[in-house]
Design a protein around this motif. Structure first.
Motif, mmCIF file in Angstrom:
data_model
loop_
_atom_site.group_PDB
_atom_site.id
_atom_site.type_symbol
_atom_site.label_atom_id
_atom_site.label_comp_id
_atom_site.label_asym_id
_atom_site.label_seq_id
_atom_site.Cartn_x
_atom_site.Cartn_y
_atom_site.Cartn_z
ATOM 1 N N PRO A 274 -7.861 -5.409 -9.450
ATOM 2 C CA PRO A 274 -7.976 -6.066 -8.131
ATOM 3 C C PRO A 274 -6.878 -5.668 -7.144
ATOM 4 N N TYR A 275 -5.835 -5.002 -7.622
ATOM 5 C CA TYR A 275 -4.682 -4.727 -6.761
ATOM 6 C C TYR A 275 -4.471 -3.228 -6.496
ATOM 7 N N GLU A 276 -5.430 -2.392 -6.890
ATOM 8 C CA GLU A 276 -5.245 -0.951 -6.761
ATOM 9 C C GLU A 276 -5.018 -0.510 -5.314
ATOM 10 N N ASN A 277 -5.774 -1.085 -4.380
ATOM 11 C CA ASN A 277 -5.625 -0.699 -2.977
ATOM 12 C C ASN A 277 -4.236 -1.054 -2.454
ATOM 13 N N GLU A 278 -3.764 -2.230 -2.825
ATOM 14 C CA GLU A 278 -2.433 -2.651 -2.376
ATOM 15 C C GLU A 278 -1.348 -1.739 -2.949
ATOM 16 N N ILE A 279 -1.495 -1.382 -4.222
ATOM 17 C CA ILE A 279 -0.505 -0.503 -4.848
ATOM 18 C C ILE A 279 -0.486 0.853 -4.183
ATOM 19 N N GLN A 280 -1.676 1.400 -3.870
ATOM 20 C CA GLN A 280 -1.745 2.702 -3.216
ATOM 21 C C GLN A 280 -1.131 2.656 -1.822
ATOM 22 N N THR A 281 -1.352 1.545 -1.119
ATOM 23 C CA THR A 281 -0.770 1.395 0.214
ATOM 24 C C THR A 281 0.744 1.346 0.142
ATOM 25 N N THR A 282 1.250 0.606 -0.837
ATOM 26 C CA THR A 282 2.695 0.503 -1.006
ATOM 27 C C THR A 282 3.297 1.857 -1.332
ATOM 28 N N GLU A 283 2.625 2.611 -2.196
ATOM 29 C CA GLU A 283 3.120 3.936 -2.563
ATOM 30 C C GLU A 283 3.115 4.876 -1.360
#
Length: 315
Positions: A274-283
């Motif tokens: 559920p958090y993949e998009n947020e992690i990619q944005t942070t990266e």
């Protein structure tokens, strides 16, 4: 020998009876020199156990630990005739000697699995916003999107707790490693008190003696771990789980060991989908920021008295 008596006298004054533990002493270096240069019988006993790590096919961590404990007790002069405190000290001294010696023979025996995939999960977890975690001490609305690692790095009190976890990078035996986990947990409790009381307020007796429940302390421990710089937490966790003489640990150390086991399980089983998009944005935004010195504008002089009062009740 007389030298060992002097070692006992020096250590007894520093011995913590509540947790049956003493930090490594400089004088222990002389004990190792004595064993490996003057006392061939002691060296033979130590090496016999330490060389068990060389047999990689049949090596069993708990067999090694039991042999280390039995050999340690046999090396302590007059073990059955000395006090329980002296017995604990003697066991600790030789337990350290045996582990240090085993590292010389085969350090890889203590870290058999890199668990790099799990370590990658740990890095990803540190990039999630603080709002996804249950933080019992709370945070400001404007802080809700800060990655949890940065939140705990930027907090003066919780960052101090993470420094104790960093100390485990330099430890060669599980007992000393668990001690630093124990100290980190104590400091987490202290940090929670200071955040709840406020930097200038005087804590009450109830504040000072308050202890977090396991769930609250565990939530904060996750953040403190993410703010630490342990190269591979899972290797470390496997090390202390596999090599700790669990049934001989004091209650506080057993609690610390249980916390490490729970951390390992929590991170391994965490669902990141559920958090993949947020992690990619942070990266992509490269938000792995450095510590902001003025995040809390804490003046160490203002909190020194509060620290001293709380330290007396937590240490």
């Amino acid at each position: 020998p007389d030298y060992f008596k002097l070692l006992m006298v020096s250590a007894t004054s520093k011995f913590d009876k509540i947790i049956s533990y003493v930090l490594p002493l400089e004088i222990e270096v002389s004990l190792s020199r004595y064993i490996f240069t003057l006392n061939h019988l002691m060296q033979q006993k130590v090496d016999k156990v330490a060389r068990l790590v060389c047999d990689t096919e049949s090596f069993n961590p708990q067999v090694f630990v039991n042999e280390a404990l039995q050999t340690s007790s046999s090396l302590v002069p007059n073990f059955s005739k000395i006090s329980p405190t002296e017995q604990s000290l003697g066991l600790m001294f030789f337990f350290r000697v045996i582990f240090d010696r085993a590292y010389e023979f085969n350090p890889l025996a203590f870290f058999t699995n890199n668990r790099n995939n799990d370590q990658e999960k740990l890095f990803k977890l540190g990039k999630l916003a603080i709002k996804h975690f249950q933080i019992p001490t709370g945070y400001k609305p404007e802080e809700s999107s800060i990655p949890i690692r940065n939140f705990f790095l930027n907090d003066h009190f919780f960052h101090e707790s993470s420094l104790f976890l960093d100390q485990t990078n330099y430890i060669t035996n599980p007992i000393d490693a668990i001690y630093y986990i124990h100290k980190a947990l104590n400091l987490i409790n202290k940090a929670a008190i200071l955040r709840n009381v406020g930097k200038l307020a005087e804590p009450t007796i109830r504040d000072i003696t308050y202890l977090l429940c396991f769930d609250d302390q565990f939530s904060l421990l996750i953040g403190v771990l993410l703010a630490s710089d342990i190269p591979n937490f899972f290797q470390f966790a496997d090390f202390i789980v596999n090599f700790s003489p669990e049934k001989y640990l004091c209650n506080s150390f057993q609690y610390a060991l249980s916390a490490v086991k729970a951390l390992s399980t929590y991170i391994t089983d965490f669902d990141f989908i559920p958090y993949e998009n947020e992690i990619q944005t942070t990266e992509s935004n490269n938000e792995d920021v450095s510590i902001e010195q003025n995040h809390n504008e804490i003046n160490s002089n203002e909190v020194s008295v509060v620290n001293e009062n709380i330290d007396e009740n937590l240490n």
